[in-house]
Every structure is written in structure tokens, then in C-alpha cells.
Design an enzyme around this catalytic site. Structure first.
Site, PDB file in Angstrom:
ATOM      1  N   LYS A  75      38.461  57.300  -0.046  1.00  0.00           N
ATOM      2  CA  LYS A  75      38.765  56.038   0.927  1.00  0.00           C
ATOM      3  C   LYS A  75      38.403  54.600   0.312  1.00  0.00           C
ATOM      4  CE  LYS A  75      38.608  58.347   5.114  1.00  0.00           C
ATOM      5  NZ  LYS A  75      37.996  58.237   6.719  1.00  0.00           N
ATOM      6  N   ASP A 111      40.730  54.073  11.097  1.00  0.00           N
ATOM      7  CA  ASP A 111      39.710  54.822  11.693  1.00  0.00           C
ATOM      8  C   ASP A 111      38.936  53.953  12.857  1.00  0.00           C
ATOM      9  OD1 ASP A 111      39.763  57.033  10.249  1.00  0.00           O
ATOM     10  OD2 ASP A 111      38.445  56.510   8.560  1.00  0.00           O
TER      11      ASP A 111
END
Length: 292
Positions: A75, A111
Site C-alpha cells: 500500500k 479504504d
């Protein structure tokens, strides 16, 4: 995904990259949505070791991948390999969704949208006098910090085990308004923080399948949560985790990572398919059926 889907040379590719990625349920959810919409796409899991990240992304461009999700451990590592990242992903410092636009890779972070969804709907309340305690300081924790800030939490405490990473985590927000409400703490300080926590979030992989008997906290520590607190685990396999099972025994509200997974997936599909109508219930149901 139904078995009668015909994959041809025209089928467009989506996917998720991670290491490991075998446990990911994203393909189940996305392929169910794609089948429901009647689109000629397929969503695949791609296991990519960290040392192969750069070459894999170049390969994706070469074969015309439309977009992909990014999970642990890529990420943050993927950021330098992208042509553009959205302001939101820049603030968070982590990317979980990449799309191909004008022959370039563009990264964003859905997210945060996924994380706050249940806290804005089912468990909606005034968070402005509340305290959040976040376990872990990786890419997922960054989205949770930004989400808690967006919800208006008075204080956000992040707890980690590695002193250097914790300090870097704290410093990385210094140019952001988030830093005013944010404090980082070593794991030893956790016992002092739990009694203040109105929201306790596990962003660590502790307790995730196959280590299903583990929990980031002991039952004794969870006992000290205040009445009316929410325990939120970003993990969704097993359902429930040890952490949430112990929290429920305390009469605490427990939220697992399933709804976050669904909502961040919905937001990603909107970007890739460039359409607003995504079958949320189909995605949720496909996951629930698969977790049984």
C-alpha cells in the site's frame, strides 16, 4: 461468479495484488458484481512479492489491466511507481486502488470510505467528544486515522510496537490538520488508553486466518473498555475474530471488516467501471455466502 462466464480476448482485467493474496475475498465480491451487471470483465488475485512489484506494474500496463486493488504489503511501496495519486491518498500516504487513465497509473484510497461507512450509518453518533484508539501503524492504520479525523473525533491515539515506525508515523502527519488530534504511543501504554476508548480499532493482522486463536489484546485488557464502546476489527476472516468475540462478551458493540471490504470495493468499482450504480447487496451477499 457463475461458471458460464466465457473469458475471451475481449474480457477486461481487474484484480488485487498482495503477498500473500490467497486469503483475499475481493474476487468473490467483485466477480459477483460484474456478473450481476452483465459486463465482460474478470477480477483476479495476483500474488506479487515485494521485489517484483515494479516489474509487475509494468507488466499490467503492457497487457492492458484496467485497474487493481492493493493490499498488504504494497500500500505504501506502490506510491513511487504511480504517475499520480489523489489528494486523499496523499494525505493518507497509502494507496489501495489503482486505475489506468490516459496510459498512466493513478492511485487513490477507498479504504477510508469503507472504514467510516458503518460509523456513518448503523452506528452513527456525535463523535466530537469521543476518543479513538487504533492498534497498529501500517497502511490500513493511516486510512483509519484519516477516517476518524473526518468523523470529527476529539482524540486519536495510535499504538504500535516498533518505536522507530511509530515516530515516523507521528511525524508523517506533521503538515496535516490531523496532527492536532493525533498522538502515538508504544504498546506498553495501551492499558492506560483502553478505559478512554470509545472506538477501539484493530488494524494489525493479528487474529487473521490461519492464526485464528490470536488476538492483539487479552480478554483482561478488553474488559477495561468503557460502556457503549465500539470494537472494530478490519479483519473479516474468521467471523468473528478472537478480538471481537472477547469484546462481545463485554457487551461492547463489535464491527468486523466485512462492511469495510464491501464499501471500499463499491468505491473502487465506481472508479474502474466509471459508473455510479454498483450492486452493493449482491457484493455483500456473495461475501456472506462465501464465509459460511
Amino acid at each position: 461468479m457463475t461458471n458460464d462466464k466465457l473469458i475471451t480476448g475481449k474480457t477486461r482485467l481487474l484484480g488485487v495484488i498482495g503477498h500473500p493474496v490467497e486469503h483475499s475475498r475481493s474476487p468473490v465480491m467483485h466477480n459477483a458484481a460484474i456478473a450481476h451487471l452483465g459486463l465482460d470483465y474478470v477480477y483476479l488475485p495476483f500474488p506479487i512479492a515485494p521485489e517484483n512489484l515494479e516489474i509487475a506494474i509494468a507488466g499490467f500496463a503492457a497487457i492492458g489491466v484496467v485497474g487493481f486493488n492493493v493490499t498488504i504489503p504494497h500500500k505504501q511501496a506502490i506510491i513511487p511507481l504511480l504517475s499520480e495519486i489523489t489528494p486523499l491518498a496523499q494525505t493518507i500516504g497509502a494507496v489501495n486502488t489503482v486505475s489506468r487513465q490516459n496510459n498512466q497509473w493513478v492511485g487513490t484510497n477507498t479504504d477510508i470510505e469503507g472504514f467510516i461507512a458503518p460509523l456513518q450509518t448503523t452506528y452513527k453518533q456525535d463523535w466530537s467528544q469521543k476518543v479513538a484508539v487504533i492498534l497498529g501503524n501500517g497502511g490500513a492504520a493511516r486510512a483509519v486515522v484519516a477516517g476518524c479525523h473526518q468523523l470529527g473525533f476529539a482524540k486519536i491515539h495510535v499504538v504500535g510496537r516498533n518505536v522507530q515506525r511509530l515516530q515516523e508515523f507521528g511525524k508523517s502527519w506533521s503538515n496535516s490538520p490531523i496532527s492536532e488530534n493525533l498522538q502515538v504511543h508504544h504498546w506498553e501504554e495501551l492499558s492506560k488508553l483502553i478505559p478512554q476508548a470509545n472506538l477501539l480499532v484493530n488494524t494489525t493482522p493479528i487474529g487473521m486466518y490461519p492464526q485464528v486463536d490470536e488476538s492483539p489484546l487479552s480478554a483482561g485488557e478488553i474488559e477495561n473498555l468503557p460502556t457503549g464502546a465500539i470494537a472494530y476489527d478490519l479483519i473479516y476472516i474468521p467471523k468473528p475474530t478472537q478480538f471481537l468475540e472477547q469484546a462481545e462478551k463485554q457487551g461492547v458493540i463489535a464491527i468486523d471488516g466485512l462492511e469495510m471490504l464491501v464499501q471500499q470495493g463499491v468505491a473502487a468499482l465506481k472508479i474502474w467501471l466509471q459508473q455510479e450504480t454498483i450492486p452493493v447487496e449482491v457484493m455483500r451477499q456473495a461475501l456472506l455466502n462465501h464465509l459460511v
